[in-house]
Scaffold this active site. Structure first.
Site, short mmCIF file in Angstrom:
data_model
loop_
_atom_site.label_atom_id
_atom_site.label_comp_id
_atom_site.label_asym_id
_atom_site.label_seq_id
_atom_site.Cartn_x
_atom_site.Cartn_y
_atom_site.Cartn_z
N LYS A 53 0.87 -1.18 0.00
CA LYS A 53 0.00 0.00 0.00
C LYS A 53 0.90 1.23 0.00
O LYS A 53 1.39 1.65 1.03
CB LYS A 53 -0.90 0.00 1.24
N GLU A 105 9.08 2.32 11.29
CA GLU A 105 10.12 3.33 11.17
C GLU A 105 9.43 4.68 11.17
O GLU A 105 8.72 5.02 10.22
CB GLU A 105 10.94 3.11 9.90
N CYS A 150 13.62 11.12 7.00
CA CYS A 150 13.46 10.68 8.38
C CYS A 150 14.76 10.78 9.17
O CYS A 150 14.76 11.07 10.37
CB CYS A 150 12.92 9.26 8.43
#
Length: 482
Positions: free
Chosen positions: A179, A254, A288
């Site tokens: 997805k 994460e 990130c």
């Protein structure tokens, strides 16, 4: 090198990929995909929900036993074939990612489209090196495929994050339902056309686009999913973990970071600070592991500010398709507004912009935020504690090495860091004291075969290389007679 991107009409964007073929979705609703540099709609994809997710999970479940039984060498061959397919379409993929989420084209070529091939090589090498079993005394310890993997991926690295999850899952012998982010799903569609040419058995890989609140939630909740792997915001990760936890299934998360560049007193200040600015600003800060905190000795703060101003001046917002552009737009209007509000609140709280133009000096069209650096920010202020996910750098002074370690460890995140010193052994000693999953010493290069993941609220589990594969395996102990 070709200078054009894949024709949108060549992608089956109105379909989902289930059981080895493109097929019509159950849903009739579609979602727009916007070019964030122009604010124009460039495509639409299905807004799938629970019905389409269930079909995909069923297909993956049916294919599980067959794929799990394949020889690891054959799985490695599939990964390398996918690597070769990506290499053959490197420029197309780079152009497509720039168009769907705004990365400057030079960055898309080097990282967005370049890194995934190296990640696949790391997985293939790990499969060859590790037979998946070992002897522990009189026991045979086996690592076996965990089953169906639900992979929910973000928009900031839309191909790399897919490869990090899908590549590891396939290497482990698992089947996959992907997805992708609804904001940047086009590269996942392009990737799926390449996967379709690999000759995998039907159901081994499946693609279901849609909103995270609908398709993502349904995937995390589905009883046919054995492992959920999610990359995204802390808020969304908590929701995914809660939903998946109801099924007592494995979860890999994460969830970002607030990483630091630690410049020790003996470091080359210009080199270290320059590196810290680049880390904070590449991909418009939408990374990130971006080191959005720059920790420097208090006695050298003025020098550091001068270097920051010089480097940051090269980050001028512009057209991401221009090869000279280093700062593209943020992915969406909502993301832009969120970052601007962070900065307004910081300024209202007494933070000082020490580098960067006023925020209104950006292109009138597109979701741009000017790059900026901030001083006078308390270490416990939101700008120094929370993941902004935009082109903003916080400068924090420290008194000594112990104070630097304390500051670096002062956020609830623990994803990444870099320590700079003229003495690599000293930097390594400090790296050992940092609460972060990946720490660079000086200018160490990124290693796509080494484990990547974080401490604290940065997440659970590891990605990449052998450690990433093990996240999708169960461990069995077979006790043998003496």
């Amino acid at each position: 090198m070709r200078g054009f991107f894949v024709d949108m009409d060549s992608l089956p964007l109105g379909s989902v990929y289930l059981n080895g073929r493109w097929t019509a979705p159950e849903t009739r609703e579609t979602l727009p995909v916007e070019n964030p540099a122009t604010e124009t709609e460039i495509a639409r994809v299905p807004a799938c929900g629970a019905a389409d997710v269930r079909r995909a999970v069923t297909a993956a479940g049916a294919a599980g036993a067959g794929w799990a039984a394949t020889d690891p060498a054959d799985r490695a061959g599939v990964l390398l074939a996918l690597r070769d397919a990506l290499a053959g379409h490197h420029e197309d993929m780079a152009q497509l990612i720039t168009r769907e989420m705004g990365s400057p084209l030079t960055f898309s070529r080097r990282v967005q489209a370049g890194l995934p091939s190296k990640v696949l090589e790391g997985f293939a090498a790990a499969l060859v090196a590790d037979p998946g079993e070992e002897r522990v005394g009189h026991s045979l310890v086996l690592r076996e495929p965990a089953g169906v993997v639900g992979a929910i991926t973000p928009w900031n690295y839309p191909l790399h994050q897919v490869i990090a999850k899908v590549g590891a899952a396939l290497a482990a012998g698992c089947t996959v339902v992907l997805k992708p982010s609804e904001l940047a799903p086009l590269s996942a569609y392009f990737l799926t056309t390449l996967v379709d040419g690999l000759g995998l058995s039907p159901g081994v890989f499946n693609l279901v686009p849609g909103r995270g609140t609908e398709a993502g939630r349904a995937l995390a909740a589905d009883d046919g999913v054995d492992v959920v792997s999610f990359t995204g915001s802390l808020r969304a990760g908590r929701e995914v973990g809660s939903v998946a936890g109801g099924g007592v299934k494995r979860v890999c998360l994460e969830l970002g970071g607030k990483s630091a560049t630690v410049v020790l007193p003996d470091a080359d200040l210009v080199t270290a600070v320059t590196d810290g600015v680049h880390s904070a600003l590449h991909n418009a800060g939408q990374t990130c592991s971006a080191r959005s905190r720059l920790l420097v000795p208090r006695s050298r703060m003025d020098e550091a500010v001068d270097v920051v101003r010089s480097v940051l001046a090269g980050y001028v917002p512009g057209d991401p398709t221009d090869p000279g552009c280093r700062l593209g737009p943020l992915v969406s209007r909502a993301q832009r507004d969120r970052v601007r509000e962070f900065l307004r609140a910081a300024e209202a709280g007494g933070a000082r912009r020490v580098a960067g133009p006023p925020q209104d000096e950006v292109p009138a069209r597109g979701h741009y935020v000017a790059a900026s650096a901030w001083a006078g920010v308390p270490a416990d202020a939101p700008l120094a504690q929370e993941e902004v996910f935009g082109p903003a750098l916080v400068l924090l002074p420290f008194e000594d090495e112990a104070d630097a370690v304390r500051l670096a460890n002062s956020t609830p995140y623990g994803l990444a860091a870099t320590v700079w010193s003229a003495d690599p052994d000293r930097a390594t000693a400090v790296a050992r004291r940092l609460h972060a999953g990946q720490v660079d010493v000086n200018d160490a290069a990124f290693n796509p075969a080494a484990p990547f993941g974080g401490y604290g609220v940065s997440g659970v589990g590891r990605e990449l290389g052998a450690h990433g594969i093990r996240e999708f395996q169960e461990t069995k102990s077979v006790q043998l007679p003496a």
